[in-house]
Write a protein that holds these residues in place. Sequence first.
Motif, PDB file in Angstrom:
ATOM      1  N   ALA A  82       1.729   8.533   1.943  1.00  0.00           N
ATOM      2  CA  ALA A  82       1.750   7.092   1.698  1.00  0.00           C
ATOM      3  C   ALA A  82       1.869   6.325   3.010  1.00  0.00           C
ATOM      4  O   ALA A  82       1.246   5.265   3.178  1.00  0.00           O
ATOM      5  CB  ALA A  82       2.900   6.737   0.769  1.00  0.00           C
ATOM      6  N   VAL A 121       0.587   3.770  -3.178  1.00  0.00           N
ATOM      7  CA  VAL A 121       0.095   5.144  -2.985  1.00  0.00           C
ATOM      8  C   VAL A 121       1.171   6.151  -3.362  1.00  0.00           C
ATOM      9  O   VAL A 121       0.888   7.178  -4.005  1.00  0.00           O
ATOM     10  CB  VAL A 121      -0.370   5.336  -1.535  1.00  0.00           C
ATOM     11  CG1 VAL A 121      -0.678   6.805  -1.251  1.00  0.00           C
ATOM     12  CG2 VAL A 121      -1.585   4.473  -1.244  1.00  0.00           C
ATOM     13  N   ARG A 122       2.396   5.851  -2.995  1.00  0.00           N
ATOM     14  CA  ARG A 122       3.481   6.785  -3.326  1.00  0.00           C
ATOM     15  C   ARG A 122       3.674   6.891  -4.834  1.00  0.00           C
ATOM     16  O   ARG A 122       3.871   7.986  -5.371  1.00  0.00           O
ATOM     17  CB  ARG A 122       4.766   6.313  -2.639  1.00  0.00           C
ATOM     18  CG  ARG A 122       5.893   7.340  -2.684  1.00  0.00           C
ATOM     19  CD  ARG A 122       7.083   6.856  -1.889  1.00  0.00           C
ATOM     20  NE  ARG A 122       8.138   7.856  -1.873  1.00  0.00           N
ATOM     21  CZ  ARG A 122       9.351   7.675  -1.367  1.00  0.00           C
ATOM     22  NH1 ARG A 122       9.637   6.499  -0.817  1.00  0.00           N
ATOM     23  NH2 ARG A 122      10.254   8.629  -1.408  1.00  0.00           N
ATOM     24  N   VAL A 161       0.841  -1.206   0.000  1.00  0.00           N
ATOM     25  CA  VAL A 161       0.000   0.000   0.000  1.00  0.00           C
ATOM     26  C   VAL A 161       0.871   1.249   0.000  1.00  0.00           C
ATOM     27  O   VAL A 161       0.597   2.217  -0.726  1.00  0.00           O
ATOM     28  CB  VAL A 161      -0.953  -0.020   1.208  1.00  0.00           C
ATOM     29  CG1 VAL A 161      -1.691   1.310   1.337  1.00  0.00           C
ATOM     30  CG2 VAL A 161      -1.948  -1.161   1.082  1.00  0.00           C
ATOM     31  N   CYS A 216      -9.917  -3.436  -4.231  1.00  0.00           N
ATOM     32  CA  CYS A 216     -10.107  -2.189  -4.987  1.00  0.00           C
ATOM     33  C   CYS A 216     -11.131  -2.355  -6.110  1.00  0.00           C
ATOM     34  O   CYS A 216     -11.862  -1.407  -6.447  1.00  0.00           O
ATOM     35  CB  CYS A 216      -8.774  -1.718  -5.562  1.00  0.00           C
ATOM     36  SG  CYS A 216      -7.552  -1.238  -4.309  1.00  0.00           S
ATOM     37  N   LEU A 251       1.384   6.323  -7.140  1.00  0.00           N
ATOM     38  CA  LEU A 251       0.230   7.018  -7.714  1.00  0.00           C
ATOM     39  C   LEU A 251       0.360   8.530  -7.560  1.00  0.00           C
ATOM     40  O   LEU A 251       0.049   9.298  -8.491  1.00  0.00           O
ATOM     41  CB  LEU A 251      -1.055   6.522  -7.043  1.00  0.00           C
ATOM     42  CG  LEU A 251      -1.512   5.112  -7.418  1.00  0.00           C
ATOM     43  CD1 LEU A 251      -2.726   4.705  -6.595  1.00  0.00           C
ATOM     44  CD2 LEU A 251      -1.835   5.026  -8.908  1.00  0.00           C
ATOM     45  N   PHE A 252       0.801   8.984  -6.418  1.00  0.00           N
ATOM     46  CA  PHE A 252       0.991  10.421  -6.215  1.00  0.00           C
ATOM     47  C   PHE A 252       2.100  10.956  -7.118  1.00  0.00           C
ATOM     48  O   PHE A 252       2.007  12.057  -7.671  1.00  0.00           O
ATOM     49  CB  PHE A 252       1.323  10.724  -4.751  1.00  0.00           C
ATOM     50  CG  PHE A 252       0.111  10.841  -3.869  1.00  0.00           C
ATOM     51  CD1 PHE A 252      -0.908  11.727  -4.189  1.00  0.00           C
ATOM     52  CD2 PHE A 252      -0.015  10.079  -2.723  1.00  0.00           C
ATOM     53  CE1 PHE A 252      -2.034  11.840  -3.381  1.00  0.00           C
ATOM     54  CE2 PHE A 252      -1.127  10.179  -1.912  1.00  0.00           C
ATOM     55  CZ  PHE A 252      -2.149  11.065  -2.243  1.00  0.00           C
ATOM     56  N   ALA A 307      -1.559   6.246   4.606  1.00  0.00           N
ATOM     57  CA  ALA A 307      -2.424   5.274   3.930  1.00  0.00           C
ATOM     58  C   ALA A 307      -2.065   3.852   4.336  1.00  0.00           C
ATOM     59  O   ALA A 307      -2.945   3.009   4.578  1.00  0.00           O
ATOM     60  CB  ALA A 307      -2.307   5.445   2.414  1.00  0.00           C
TER      61      ALA A 307
END
Length: 690
Positions: A295, A275-276, A271, A447, A278-279, A298
Amino acid sequence: MRLSAAITDQLQAQRGHLFPWTPVFLGTGIGAYFSLKSEPGMTVIAAFAVLSVVLACCAVRPRPLAFLCWAPAFAAAGLSLAGVRAHLVAAPVLDFRYYGPVEGRVVAVDRSPTDALRLTLDQVRLDRVSPRKTPVRVRISLKGQEQVPPPGARVMTTAHLLPPQGPAEPGGFDFRRHAWFKQLGGLGYTRAPVLLAEAPAGGVPVERLRSVLAHYLQQRIPGETGGFAAAITAGDRSGVGQRTLTALRQSNLAHLLAISGLHMGLLTGFVFAAVRVLFCLVPWCALRWPVKKLAALAALAAGSGYLLLSGGNVATERAFVMVAAMLGAVLLNRRAITLRAVAVAALIVLLRRPESLLSPGFQMSFAATAALVAVFGALRDGGPAKAPRWLRPVLALVISSAVAGAATAPVAAAHFNTVPHYGLLANLLAVPVMGSVVIPSAVLALCLAPLGLEGIGLTVMRWGLDWILAVAQTVSGFEGAVSAVPAPDAMVLPLFASGMLFAVIWQGRLRLAGFLPAAAALMVWTGAERPAVIIADSGGLIGVMQPDGRALSRAKGQGFTAGIWLENDGDPAEQAMAAARWREEDRGLPVWQGPGFRLVHAPGKRKLAQAGGCKDGDIVVSTVAAEPPGGCLLLTPRAMRQTGSIAWYAGGRLRTARSAAGERPWSGWRPEGPETLRLRGLMGPGGAAQ
């Protein structure tokens, strides 16, 4: 003076590295409490609590070596903490065999060692048993049933219930103590249908969520693979059969079944990275926002949800605290993985549940984590030159598997009496699949679930789990995959742990001295003495040591007790094979001639009648209450409620479960009677624990 100065210099050099010792000394006090042979009164427990406060005040005074007072302060606190916890969880325990209606709310579903589904009930009602004597919880095995109501449902059935049983042999695992801290006051079985009295309504919502998720996964992923999926996502092992469990244990892959550091680390790591990334794919966000910290938040949220969903056992709690400490360090721009984080996790677990110190899960979990942190810390700070980038993941996997396996192997062998020889190979084949296929596909399924496309992730997840189970079955089937080892003496694990903890925590070359007590513990283990005779507290089984292994008085029945005895002997034989070793019979009854006494096993009324006319030196063991047939000593379950199981050693030493466990709140011993005194006179001195 020089020696004193050298000791002072060594201790002063440890300043800044002392915090990891706090759970060690707290655990020492907890262990001391559980090793007592009689229960300390609340006055004594309060006195130790006061002593811990006084010593803590002394430790903070600005004097040389005043900090050494922290060690006895935490030890005293650990003893008082365990004592308070034991009294806080006190609850009614059945003291008789109950048969009749049982009603209660389902709070957990699992499987017994015989592969039967089990229900744990609270809010219990028993017929003609007053509420103040009714157990808080009971556990019932379902014979011939595979459909069970969901957690939160109120059910009723007709069941047999017994009090929790004592150790199968003196000094063995004390299930009564385990049940006391779980507030299990009765255990039994039912062959009657379990009827739904009231549908789930309020209470245990997390358990219901876990049950729904586990049921859904088992529907979408059939067979043992679905049970495996439910175990690693919802902590529900009821879908995993004993054959699969055995294969996982014999291939050293059982840790993949428990939601522990591996699962929590893989989930939060995935995760965090996802998340990192995606950003970072959005330049405006990557340049303006603290992407790494977002991140971490999250990942922390994902870990919290996983902890809640898993049921929060000791391994999961420890893993979550470790992950939370690591992610908190990321948020604070500090180094994440240290022995301090391990110590914080151990402190939290011990403060919440001091009794977890005695569990294999706690011991193996922290042994592996502490060893991994120490080894990778040493490699990071002063190890050899860095390997090529493409080789680092492979080396990390090999090193972590080898270190974790070596750290947990003695603990696992002491508790489970087996040593898997191909565990490293199995982990190298299975762990990468868990990290790169199973966990990411589970997150992907979650997801995609709102879009109705979770089947994509579940299909990939099934492929990965099928591979892991295939590895377990294949490796466990290798010739010589597992070796059996005898149970160690009580001092072996504490001595081994103290040495290895010193080697891990101490700073400087002196840490190598920690390997000396660890090696001494292993040497003591090799000379462990096993009883020449063991008598089950039910009167249903006797085991005597023969040159070719332990001989059992029965080929069937009392299978659980027989299995424990043979495992503790390090004997892989089945019960029927061990029964075939019995050499001597009299009137069709198994007998064994000891020095000064003769042992006769006569279970049941018919066989007890065959033992008529026995002599003064005979000890007849039976499962029914009756007058002694002749002048012998008759041991029945009622008489053995005074002693528990009995072990007699070749040197003439007699040991009972009562003498080994002591007079504790969970023991439930009956007052000693003339049978106990006569037994000591026939078989050996005193019965005191040695």
